[in-house]
Design a protein around this motif. Structure first.
Motif, PDB file in Angstrom:
ATOM      1  N   ASP A  74       0.854  -1.176   0.000  1.00  0.00           N
ATOM      2  CA  ASP A  74       0.000   0.000   0.000  1.00  0.00           C
ATOM      3  C   ASP A  74       0.897   1.236   0.000  1.00  0.00           C
ATOM      4  N   SER A  75       0.275   2.407   0.013  1.00  0.00           N
ATOM      5  CA  SER A  75       1.026   3.672  -0.030  1.00  0.00           C
ATOM      6  C   SER A  75       1.055   4.361   1.329  1.00  0.00           C
ATOM      7  N   TYR A  76       0.750   3.608   2.369  1.00  0.00           N
ATOM      8  CA  TYR A  76       0.603   4.202   3.695  1.00  0.00           C
ATOM      9  C   TYR A  76       1.863   4.937   4.136  1.00  0.00           C
ATOM     10  N   ASP A  77       3.031   4.306   3.997  1.00  0.00           N
ATOM     11  CA  ASP A  77       4.265   4.906   4.502  1.00  0.00           C
ATOM     12  C   ASP A  77       4.524   6.271   3.869  1.00  0.00           C
ATOM     13  N   GLU A  78       4.393   6.354   2.565  1.00  0.00           N
ATOM     14  CA  GLU A  78       4.724   7.606   1.889  1.00  0.00           C
ATOM     15  C   GLU A  78       3.718   8.706   2.223  1.00  0.00           C
ATOM     16  N   ILE A  79       2.443   8.340   2.428  1.00  0.00           N
ATOM     17  CA  ILE A  79       1.441   9.347   2.761  1.00  0.00           C
ATOM     18  C   ILE A  79       1.665   9.874   4.175  1.00  0.00           C
ATOM     19  N   VAL A  80       1.897   8.960   5.123  1.00  0.00           N
ATOM     20  CA  VAL A  80       2.179   9.386   6.495  1.00  0.00           C
ATOM     21  C   VAL A  80       3.429  10.265   6.522  1.00  0.00           C
ATOM     22  N   ALA A  81       4.439   9.886   5.750  1.00  0.00           N
ATOM     23  CA  ALA A  81       5.670  10.675   5.710  1.00  0.00           C
ATOM     24  C   ALA A  81       5.396  12.091   5.209  1.00  0.00           C
ATOM     25  N   ALA A  82       4.564  12.214   4.181  1.00  0.00           N
ATOM     26  CA  ALA A  82       4.248  13.539   3.641  1.00  0.00           C
ATOM     27  C   ALA A  82       3.517  14.390   4.670  1.00  0.00           C
ATOM     28  N   VAL A  83       2.561  13.780   5.386  1.00  0.00           N
ATOM     29  CA  VAL A  83       1.812  14.523   6.403  1.00  0.00           C
ATOM     30  C   VAL A  83       2.731  14.895   7.566  1.00  0.00           C
TER      31      VAL A  83
END
Length: 208
Positions: A74-83
């Motif tokens: 999934d893309s969870y890591d990259e989204i959390v990192a951006a936030v």
């Protein structure tokens, strides 16, 4: 860290080309999960998944190199990192991560939360997926270490940063282990509470 991609991308908008690729990836993953529910994980082949998603096997393998990735990716890591990176730099790293996780988790609608929980359940109950899940968690630990190193202005591989990022992985594992004993509980809520335990430190043990 398991939520699905569709709502997460509202926090990190993509270009047209990337959106189309993401839609294809989502469709393949949804068909795979449906077949896993219907026929069982072990009995479902990659070829059956490709046929159900109306894509060629080569396209399927381009998005998901292994059957395990259909559960774990999934893309969870990259989204959390951006936030996380969008927060004020003075925000303490653990609190910043909890806030980022909260923002991302609350963006997920009930249908996607159910799908996220289903993928988490598969990652715990299917031996070959469980083995790969450890690799994914180590990758997540690397992402978290990079975020914390940036926030603390320390090297990514310093002991303090690695211990801090490892404690986050431990908290997430603790939440998942508790959840797997009672699937009626909210996994995403447990994850956020687990991160709060890290922030509270020893005082978390004095509560109920």
């Amino acid at each position: 860290m398991p939520p699905t991609d569709r709502n997460l991308r509202t926090l990190a908008p993509l270009g047209l080309r990337e959106r189309k690729k993401a839609q294809t990836r989502d469709a393949i993953q949804r068909h795979a999960l449906r077949l896993f529910r219907q026929d069982g994980y072990s009995a479902t082949t990659m070829e059956q998944i490709a046929a159900a998603a109306d894509v060629s096997p080569s396209t399927l393998y381009r998005y998901f190199a292994t059957k395990e990735d259909l559960v774990l990716q999934d893309s969870y890591d990259e989204i959390v990192a951006a936030v996380f990176r969008a927060q004020p730099p003075e925000t303490p790293p653990l609190e910043g991560l909890r806030l980022a996780v909260h923002e991302v988790l609350t963006s997920i609608d009930p249908e996607d939360r159910a799908e996220a929980a289903e993928r988490a359940r598969l990652s715990f109950t299917i031996p070959e997926v469980r083995g790969r899940a450890l690799e994914h968690m180590l990758t997540t630990a690397d992402v978290i270490a990079e975020l914390f190193a940036e926030r603390l202005n320390r090297p990514t591989n310093s002991l303090e940063v690695r211990v801090l990022s490892g404690s986050v992985i431990g908290a997430i594992l603790g939440a998942q282990q508790l959840w797997i004993t009672d699937l009626e509980t909210d996994l995403l809520d447990l994850t956020e509470r687990a991160l709060q335990c890290l922030i509270d430190g020893p005082t978390a043990l004095t509560g109920p």
